[in-house]
Each structure stands twice: as structure tokens, then as C-alpha cells.
Design a protein around this motif. Structure first.
Motif, mmCIF file in Angstrom:
data_model
loop_
_atom_site.group_PDB
_atom_site.id
_atom_site.type_symbol
_atom_site.label_atom_id
_atom_site.label_comp_id
_atom_site.label_asym_id
_atom_site.label_seq_id
_atom_site.Cartn_x
_atom_site.Cartn_y
_atom_site.Cartn_z
ATOM 1 N N UNK A 173 0.834 -1.204 0.000
ATOM 2 C CA UNK A 173 0.000 0.000 0.000
ATOM 3 C C UNK A 173 0.866 1.251 0.000
ATOM 4 N N UNK A 174 1.892 1.267 0.822
ATOM 5 C CA UNK A 174 2.770 2.436 0.891
ATOM 6 C C UNK A 174 3.563 2.608 -0.406
ATOM 7 N N UNK A 175 3.934 1.518 -1.052
ATOM 8 C CA UNK A 175 4.631 1.617 -2.343
ATOM 9 C C UNK A 175 3.714 2.191 -3.419
ATOM 10 N N UNK A 176 2.454 1.808 -3.359
ATOM 11 C CA UNK A 176 1.473 2.381 -4.287
ATOM 12 C C UNK A 176 1.356 3.890 -4.051
ATOM 13 N N UNK A 177 1.310 4.273 -2.788
ATOM 14 C CA UNK A 177 1.282 5.701 -2.466
ATOM 15 C C UNK A 177 2.560 6.385 -2.956
ATOM 16 N N UNK A 178 3.685 5.722 -2.759
ATOM 17 C CA UNK A 178 4.970 6.242 -3.228
ATOM 18 C C UNK A 178 4.944 6.480 -4.735
ATOM 19 N N UNK A 179 4.413 5.527 -5.469
ATOM 20 C CA UNK A 179 4.293 5.657 -6.922
ATOM 21 C C UNK A 179 3.412 6.850 -7.282
ATOM 22 N N UNK A 180 2.239 6.922 -6.687
ATOM 23 C CA UNK A 180 1.285 7.975 -7.027
ATOM 24 C C UNK A 180 1.832 9.360 -6.691
ATOM 25 N N UNK A 181 2.330 9.537 -5.477
ATOM 26 C CA UNK A 181 2.862 10.841 -5.073
ATOM 27 C C UNK A 181 4.122 11.153 -5.874
ATOM 28 N N UNK A 182 4.967 10.158 -6.074
ATOM 29 C CA UNK A 182 6.195 10.352 -6.836
ATOM 30 C C UNK A 182 5.953 10.761 -8.287
ATOM 31 N N UNK A 183 4.821 10.375 -8.810
ATOM 32 C CA UNK A 183 4.466 10.749 -10.188
ATOM 33 C C UNK A 183 3.693 12.062 -10.259
ATOM 34 N N UNK A 184 3.472 12.664 -9.097
ATOM 35 C CA UNK A 184 2.791 13.959 -9.068
ATOM 36 C C UNK A 184 1.274 13.867 -9.035
ATOM 37 N N UNK A 185 0.742 12.707 -8.778
ATOM 38 C CA UNK A 185 -0.705 12.507 -8.711
ATOM 39 C C UNK A 185 -1.245 13.195 -7.460
ATOM 40 N N UNK A 186 -2.176 14.097 -7.641
ATOM 41 C CA UNK A 186 -2.739 14.847 -6.520
ATOM 42 C C UNK A 186 -4.066 14.267 -6.011
ATOM 43 N N UNK A 187 -4.495 13.146 -6.571
ATOM 44 C CA UNK A 187 -5.733 12.514 -6.127
ATOM 45 C C UNK A 187 -5.580 12.038 -4.689
ATOM 46 N N UNK A 188 -6.506 12.418 -3.795
ATOM 47 C CA UNK A 188 -6.410 11.929 -2.420
ATOM 48 C C UNK A 188 -6.472 10.398 -2.374
ATOM 49 N N UNK A 189 -5.603 9.822 -1.579
ATOM 50 C CA UNK A 189 -5.517 8.371 -1.439
ATOM 51 C C UNK A 189 -6.154 7.945 -0.117
ATOM 52 N N UNK A 190 -6.998 6.943 -0.189
ATOM 53 C CA UNK A 190 -7.729 6.477 0.987
ATOM 54 C C UNK A 190 -6.810 5.791 1.990
ATOM 55 N N UNK A 191 -7.241 5.783 3.226
ATOM 56 C CA UNK A 191 -6.560 5.019 4.262
ATOM 57 C C UNK A 191 -7.000 3.569 4.182
ATOM 58 N N UNK A 192 -6.542 2.751 5.136
ATOM 59 C CA UNK A 192 -6.947 1.350 5.177
ATOM 60 C C UNK A 192 -6.943 0.881 6.625
ATOM 61 N N UNK A 193 -7.742 -0.139 6.893
ATOM 62 C CA UNK A 193 -7.817 -0.701 8.238
ATOM 63 C C UNK A 193 -6.946 -1.947 8.275
ATOM 64 N N UNK A 194 -5.848 -1.869 8.980
ATOM 65 C CA UNK A 194 -4.884 -2.970 9.007
ATOM 66 C C UNK A 194 -5.492 -4.261 9.535
#
Length: 170
Positions: free
Chosen positions: A73-94
Motif C-alpha cells: 500500500x505504501x509503495x502504491x502511495x509512493x508511486x502515485x505521489x512520486x508521479x505527481x498525482x494529486x488525487x487523495x488516497x484512501x486510508x486502510x484498516x490494518x
């Protein structure tokens, strides 16, 4: 080398994870901790892997599954933010993820292979993030975060949970 994030680059609840990440080359640390994690978990028998140190706590298998799911999940966030994607990313319940995985049914070897594949994918992603993208800001779970902070959180989260396994389970 990836610059360590400033305190204003991530939510306060990640401070304990970042505090665990030593100074130095983050990529080298991720590679070394891959080997340390494999060594830690590969020696655990199937019987011991189902151990919980207290009622209501995860089994050792569930801890490793949680480390892996969170890194994905964090790598996906890393990809999205690293690519400049400004779409809010949801949290998750571990806890929902641990329950949904039903990971105690899997052999420890499979769970460890999954972690290894996930960590190698994370390392490859981090190696290919453009230098200027490390300062990108995005929104995850309603909070602002930078690309570099996410990379450090990945490292600190794994360190945190491996320490718990060593101290409370083994």
C-alpha cells in the motif's frame, strides 16, 4: 542518496517509524533489512509461526503478512505521489486486511516469498524515482505527505514490526 524527510513532510503518527530509520543510504538499508527479515522469519517453524504473544494479538504469520500488505500500500502511495498525482488516497484498516488475508492458512515459506517479492519491487521503484520527485507532496488518508517520507515510512514500519517479533514473540 534520498534526503531524510523533515518533520513537516508527514503526519505525526509516523514519527515512531521514522525515528527507527538510521542515518545513511535508505536503499542500502532496505536491501540489508530484506536479508535480515528473511533470516528472522525463515527459521520459524509452522507451529511457532501461529504463536500470539497475548490474546487478541496477531500471530507471527499475520505480522509478516501485515508488513507485506502495508509495504504494498505504501509503495502504491509512493508511486502515485512520486508521479505527481494529486488525487487523495484512501486510508486502510490494518485489522481488516489481516483478517481478510487468512494468512495463517498459508505456509510460512509462501508468506516470506511474498514479502521478498514486495520488498524487491519497492527497491526497484525507489531506485527509479526521479530526483526532483522526492519532494512531491500528495494526500494520503487525509494528510499531506511527501514521496521521501513514504519511502522512510516503509523502512521504519518494517523495522518496528521486526523488533516486536524479536522482543515479544521469540
Amino acid at each position: 542518496m534520498i534526503q531524510r524527510p523533515a518533520k513537516n513532510e508527514y503526519p505525526d503518527y509516523y514519527v515512531p517509524y521514522l525515528d527507527l530509520v538510521p542515518e545513511g543510504d535508505l536503499l542500502q538499508l532496505l536491501k540489508e533489512n530484506l536479508q535480515k527479515t528473511v533470516s528472522l522469519f525463515e527459521g520459524i517453524s509452522e507451529e511457532v509461526s501461529l504463536h500470539r504473544y497475548a490474546p487478541g494479538k496477531w500471530s507471527i504469520k499475520e505480522v509478516l503478512g501485515h508488513i507485506t500488505d502495508t509495504e504494498r500500500i505504501m509503495s502504491y502511495r509512493l508511486l502515485r505521489v512520486g508521479r505527481g498525482d494529486q488525487t487523495p488516497l484512501a486510508g486502510f484498516n490494518e485489522n481488516d486486511y489481516v483478517e481478510g488475508a487468512q494468512i495463517n492458512r498459508l505456509p510460512m515459506e509462501n508468506i516470506l516469498q511474498d514479502f521478498t517479492a514486495t520488498r524487491n519491487a519497492t527497491i526497484n521503484l525507489i531506485q527509479n524515482i526521479p530526483t526532483e520527485a522526492w519532494a512531491n507532496k500528495g494526500n494520503a488518508n487525509g494528510m499531506e505527505i511527501t514521496t521521501r517520507a513514504i519511502a522512510y515510512i516503509i523502512a521504519g514500519h518494517q523495522i518496528h514490526h521486526c523488533k516486536i517479533v524479536e522482543e515479544r514473540y521469540l
